[in-house]
Design a protein around this motif. Structure first.
Motif, PDB file in Angstrom:
ATOM      1  N   LYS A   1       0.669  -1.074   0.113  1.00 16.03           N
ATOM      2  CA  LYS A   1      -0.113  -0.024   0.044  1.00 16.03           C
ATOM      3  C   LYS A   1       0.954   1.306   0.160  1.00 16.03           C
ATOM      4  O   LYS A   1       1.745   1.315   0.761  1.00 16.03           O
ATOM      5  CB  LYS A   1      -0.916  -0.042   1.438  1.00 16.03           C
ATOM      6  N   ALA A   2       0.547   1.992  -0.950  1.00 20.16           N
ATOM      7  CA  ALA A   2       1.422   3.311  -1.111  1.00 20.16           C
ATOM      8  C   ALA A   2       1.335   4.306   0.189  1.00 20.16           C
ATOM      9  O   ALA A   2       0.041   4.424   0.588  1.00 20.16           O
ATOM     10  CB  ALA A   2       1.181   4.066  -2.216  1.00 20.16           C
ATOM     11  N   LYS A   3       2.237   4.854   0.792  1.00 14.50           N
ATOM     12  CA  LYS A   3       2.288   5.633   1.693  1.00 14.50           C
ATOM     13  C   LYS A   3       1.827   7.210   1.305  1.00 14.50           C
ATOM     14  O   LYS A   3       2.249   7.587  -0.078  1.00 14.50           O
ATOM     15  CB  LYS A   3       3.718   5.813   2.266  1.00 14.50           C
ATOM     16  N   VAL A   4       1.220   7.897   1.927  1.00 16.36           N
ATOM     17  CA  VAL A   4       0.693   9.128   1.545  1.00 16.36           C
ATOM     18  C   VAL A   4       1.678  10.157   2.051  1.00 16.36           C
ATOM     19  O   VAL A   4       1.807  10.149   3.439  1.00 16.36           O
ATOM     20  CB  VAL A   4      -0.765   9.595   1.944  1.00 16.36           C
ATOM     21  N   ARG A   5       2.540  10.758   1.488  1.00 21.70           N
ATOM     22  CA  ARG A   5       3.461  11.677   1.907  1.00 21.70           C
ATOM     23  C   ARG A   5       2.781  12.887   2.555  1.00 21.70           C
ATOM     24  O   ARG A   5       1.943  13.418   2.043  1.00 21.70           O
ATOM     25  CB  ARG A   5       4.512  12.149   0.673  1.00 21.70           C
ATOM     26  N   PRO A   6       3.479  13.480   3.639  1.00 24.98           N
ATOM     27  CA  PRO A   6       3.102  14.578   4.384  1.00 24.98           C
ATOM     28  C   PRO A   6       3.600  15.756   3.659  1.00 24.98           C
ATOM     29  O   PRO A   6       4.236  15.733   2.840  1.00 24.98           O
ATOM     30  CB  PRO A   6       3.740  14.569   5.650  1.00 24.98           C
ATOM     31  N   ALA A   7       2.335  16.626   3.829  1.00 25.56           N
ATOM     32  CA  ALA A   7       2.591  17.970   3.247  1.00 25.56           C
ATOM     33  C   ALA A   7       4.071  18.630   3.480  1.00 25.56           C
ATOM     34  O   ALA A   7       4.554  18.588   4.530  1.00 25.56           O
ATOM     35  CB  ALA A   7       1.777  19.218   3.352  1.00 25.56           C
ATOM     36  N   ARG A   8       4.776  18.870   2.370  1.00 22.95           N
ATOM     37  CA  ARG A   8       6.044  19.389   2.646  1.00 22.95           C
ATOM     38  C   ARG A   8       6.044  20.742   3.174  1.00 22.95           C
ATOM     39  O   ARG A   8       5.313  21.754   3.015  1.00 22.95           O
ATOM     40  CB  ARG A   8       6.739  19.553   1.197  1.00 22.95           C
ATOM     41  N   PRO A   9       6.964  20.748   4.383  1.00 21.53           N
ATOM     42  CA  PRO A   9       7.039  22.185   4.979  1.00 21.53           C
ATOM     43  C   PRO A   9       7.670  23.230   4.166  1.00 21.53           C
ATOM     44  O   PRO A   9       8.626  22.952   3.424  1.00 21.53           O
ATOM     45  CB  PRO A   9       7.911  21.741   6.424  1.00 21.53           C
ATOM     46  N   THR A  10       7.197  24.413   4.502  1.00 22.90           N
ATOM     47  CA  THR A  10       8.052  25.442   3.451  1.00 22.90           C
ATOM     48  C   THR A  10       8.784  26.140   4.260  1.00 22.90           C
ATOM     49  O   THR A  10       8.627  26.408   5.551  1.00 22.90           O
ATOM     50  CB  THR A  10       6.800  26.399   3.086  1.00 22.90           C
ATOM     51  N   ASN A  11       9.823  26.544   3.799  1.00 24.67           N
ATOM     52  CA  ASN A  11      11.058  27.329   4.478  1.00 24.67           C
ATOM     53  C   ASN A  11      10.854  28.713   3.858  1.00 24.67           C
ATOM     54  O   ASN A  11      11.941  29.347   4.157  1.00 24.67           O
ATOM     55  CB  ASN A  11      12.394  26.639   4.240  1.00 24.67           C
ATOM     56  N   ARG A  12       9.887  28.879   3.195  1.00 22.58           N
ATOM     57  CA  ARG A  12       9.912  30.120   2.307  1.00 22.58           C
ATOM     58  C   ARG A  12       9.459  31.060   3.310  1.00 22.58           C
ATOM     59  O   ARG A  12       8.452  31.207   4.011  1.00 22.58           O
ATOM     60  CB  ARG A  12       8.870  30.111   1.188  1.00 22.58           C
ATOM     61  N   THR A  13      10.081  32.157   3.552  1.00 24.09           N
ATOM     62  CA  THR A  13       9.791  33.261   4.677  1.00 24.09           C
ATOM     63  C   THR A  13       9.272  34.363   3.651  1.00 24.09           C
ATOM     64  O   THR A  13       9.446  34.741   2.745  1.00 24.09           O
ATOM     65  CB  THR A  13      11.160  33.877   5.380  1.00 24.09           C
ATOM     66  N   SER A  14       8.092  35.170   4.399  1.00 26.29           N
ATOM     67  CA  SER A  14       7.694  36.356   3.714  1.00 26.29           C
ATOM     68  C   SER A  14       8.662  37.515   3.571  1.00 26.29           C
ATOM     69  O   SER A  14       9.139  37.813   4.602  1.00 26.29           O
ATOM     70  CB  SER A  14       6.475  36.783   4.595  1.00 26.29           C
ATOM     71  N   ARG A  15       9.034  37.632   2.364  1.00 24.55           N
ATOM     72  CA  ARG A  15       9.971  38.595   2.255  1.00 24.55           C
ATOM     73  C   ARG A  15       9.732  39.534   0.786  1.00 24.55           C
ATOM     74  O   ARG A  15       8.702  38.970   0.078  1.00 24.55           O
ATOM     75  CB  ARG A  15      11.369  37.818   1.615  1.00 24.55           C
ATOM     76  N   THR A  16      10.286  40.676   0.699  1.00 27.27           N
ATOM     77  CA  THR A  16       9.838  41.467  -0.488  1.00 27.27           C
ATOM     78  C   THR A  16      11.066  41.652  -1.413  1.00 27.27           C
ATOM     79  O   THR A  16      12.254  41.788  -0.827  1.00 27.27           O
ATOM     80  CB  THR A  16       9.591  43.100   0.287  1.00 27.27           C
ATOM     81  N   LEU A  17      10.884  41.083  -2.449  1.00 29.06           N
ATOM     82  CA  LEU A  17      11.768  41.475  -3.499  1.00 29.06           C
ATOM     83  C   LEU A  17      11.870  42.652  -4.130  1.00 29.06           C
ATOM     84  O   LEU A  17      10.989  43.499  -4.475  1.00 29.06           O
ATOM     85  CB  LEU A  17      11.236  40.211  -4.659  1.00 29.06           C
ATOM     86  N   ARG A  18      13.237  43.149  -4.308  1.00 26.78           N
ATOM     87  CA  ARG A  18      13.439  44.393  -5.068  1.00 26.78           C
ATOM     88  C   ARG A  18      13.107  44.450  -6.549  1.00 26.78           C
ATOM     89  O   ARG A  18      14.008  43.736  -7.261  1.00 26.78           O
ATOM     90  CB  ARG A  18      14.932  44.856  -4.496  1.00 26.78           C
ATOM     91  N   VAL A  19      12.533  45.202  -6.987  1.00 21.61           N
ATOM     92  CA  VAL A  19      12.492  45.577  -8.478  1.00 21.61           C
ATOM     93  C   VAL A  19      13.530  46.409  -8.939  1.00 21.61           C
ATOM     94  O   VAL A  19      13.660  47.200  -8.426  1.00 21.61           O
ATOM     95  CB  VAL A  19      10.965  46.255  -8.809  1.00 21.61           C
ATOM     96  N   ASP A  20      14.118  45.839  -9.909  1.00 20.14           N
ATOM     97  CA  ASP A  20      15.353  46.500 -10.458  1.00 20.14           C
ATOM     98  C   ASP A  20      14.847  47.705 -11.300  1.00 20.14           C
ATOM     99  O   ASP A  20      14.466  47.665 -12.573  1.00 20.14           O
ATOM    100  CB  ASP A  20      16.150  45.768 -11.347  1.00 20.14           C
ATOM    101  N   ARG A  21      14.646  48.816 -10.708  1.00 15.64           N
ATOM    102  CA  ARG A  21      14.266  50.151 -11.378  1.00 15.64           C
ATOM    103  C   ARG A  21      15.123  50.478 -12.584  1.00 15.64           C
ATOM    104  O   ARG A  21      14.534  51.000 -13.546  1.00 15.64           O
ATOM    105  CB  ARG A  21      13.855  51.151 -10.334  1.00 15.64           C
ATOM    106  N   ASP A  22      16.190  50.465 -12.356  1.00 18.03           N
ATOM    107  CA  ASP A  22      17.229  50.639 -13.245  1.00 18.03           C
ATOM    108  C   ASP A  22      16.952  49.903 -14.719  1.00 18.03           C
ATOM    109  O   ASP A  22      17.302  50.393 -15.736  1.00 18.03           O
ATOM    110  CB  ASP A  22      18.710  50.783 -13.094  1.00 18.03           C
ATOM    111  N   ARG A  23      16.888  48.802 -14.384  1.00 19.16           N
ATOM    112  CA  ARG A  23      16.377  47.813 -15.444  1.00 19.16           C
ATOM    113  C   ARG A  23      15.307  48.150 -16.393  1.00 19.16           C
ATOM    114  O   ARG A  23      15.105  48.310 -17.500  1.00 19.16           O
ATOM    115  CB  ARG A  23      16.274  46.460 -15.110  1.00 19.16           C
ATOM    116  N   LEU A  24      14.105  48.658 -15.415  1.00 23.27           N
ATOM    117  CA  LEU A  24      12.924  49.257 -16.097  1.00 23.27           C
ATOM    118  C   LEU A  24      13.207  50.302 -16.932  1.00 23.27           C
ATOM    119  O   LEU A  24      12.644  50.471 -17.989  1.00 23.27           O
ATOM    120  CB  LEU A  24      11.934  49.402 -15.116  1.00 23.27           C
TER     121      LEU A  24
END
Length: 239
Positions: A1-24
């Motif tokens: 019988k196949a095992k049901v894998r538990p939900a993968r824990p996320t290590n993603r933290t809430s963070r804000t990414l900087r948009v490269d305004r010079d590139r824009l």
């Protein structure tokens, strides 16, 4: 019988990414501190029509689901989608989610200068991945980006799946003030575009001045519901 894998824990933290305004700026795109230019005014006009349609919705798909597409590749749909997203993000009472839905050739994060990994396709492929894990907040305060994620050979089927319909419903209903913009594949180059268009409330069609033929435009319009077309954007025109 196949095992049901538990939900993968996320290590993603809430963070804000900087948009490269010079590139824009190097790409002649709108930035939050842009001066009042004819191009910025053009996107303001498009934005106003989209917001008016959201305020007075028609029956059918949610009006805050907005597709930005073109007939053929290279006509400026990504350029237009990003500029429109930034313009909407400058509104006081609206937030915007920019979805990179060109799953075969995603480019939104690259244009913005963001480094991302997972995205929409990963959420559709793996039910253990929560949408919140792959949303990218940016330092343009009201702009969030949903990357395309991992490429998949059955992208069209995934975009037409029940999982996608559930995802779209969640996106449309979770935040009442949010406009969800989809940078779509070209209508005549990829079957995914037609699938997405059928689930949108509004469609913005980008046309390249001096390049898009009348026959290509008619063929593209023939693949979408004309009642959903909010407007045509003439890109790379004079002045």
């Amino acid at each position: 019988k196949a095992k049901v894998r538990p939900a993968r824990p996320t290590n993603r933290t809430s963070r804000t990414l900087r948009v490269d305004r010079d590139r824009l700026r190097r790409q002649s795109m709108i930035t939050p501190d842009s001066e009042r230019t004819p191009m910025a005014e053009g996107f303001r006009r498009i934005k106003r029509q989209i917001l008016a349609n959201v305020a007075n919705p028609k029956a059918g798909a949610p009006s805050n689901l907005v597709l930005v597409t073109s007939a053929l590749a290279g006509e400026g749909k990504t350029f237009s989608a990003i500029n429109l997203a930034i313009s909407i993000a400058l509104e006081r009472d609206r937030t915007v989610l920019l979805v990179d839905a060109d799953v075969a050739k995603p480019s939104v994060p690259q244009v913005l200068g963001l480094k991302v990994e997972q995205g929409m396709m990963d959420v559709l492929l793996d039910g253990r991945i929560d949408l919140a894990e792959v949303l990218c907040k940016t330092d343009i305060g009201k702009l969030t980006v949903l990357p395309a994620g991992t490429a998949h050979q059955h992208a069209t089927e995934l975009l037409a799946s029940d999982a996608m319909r559930v995802l779209l419903q969640e996106l449309a209903e979770r935040y009442h003030d949010r406009i969800i913009l989809f940078d779509s594949p070209p209508l005549l180059a990829a079957s995914e575009a037609g699938v997405l268009a059928s689930q949108m409330g509004q469609i913005v069609l980008v046309v390249e001045a001096g390049k898009t033929s009348e026959s290509a435009l008619k063929a593209a319009l023939g693949r979408i519901e004309s009642s959903k077309v909010t407007g045509l954007v003439l890109n790379k025109g004079e002045g």
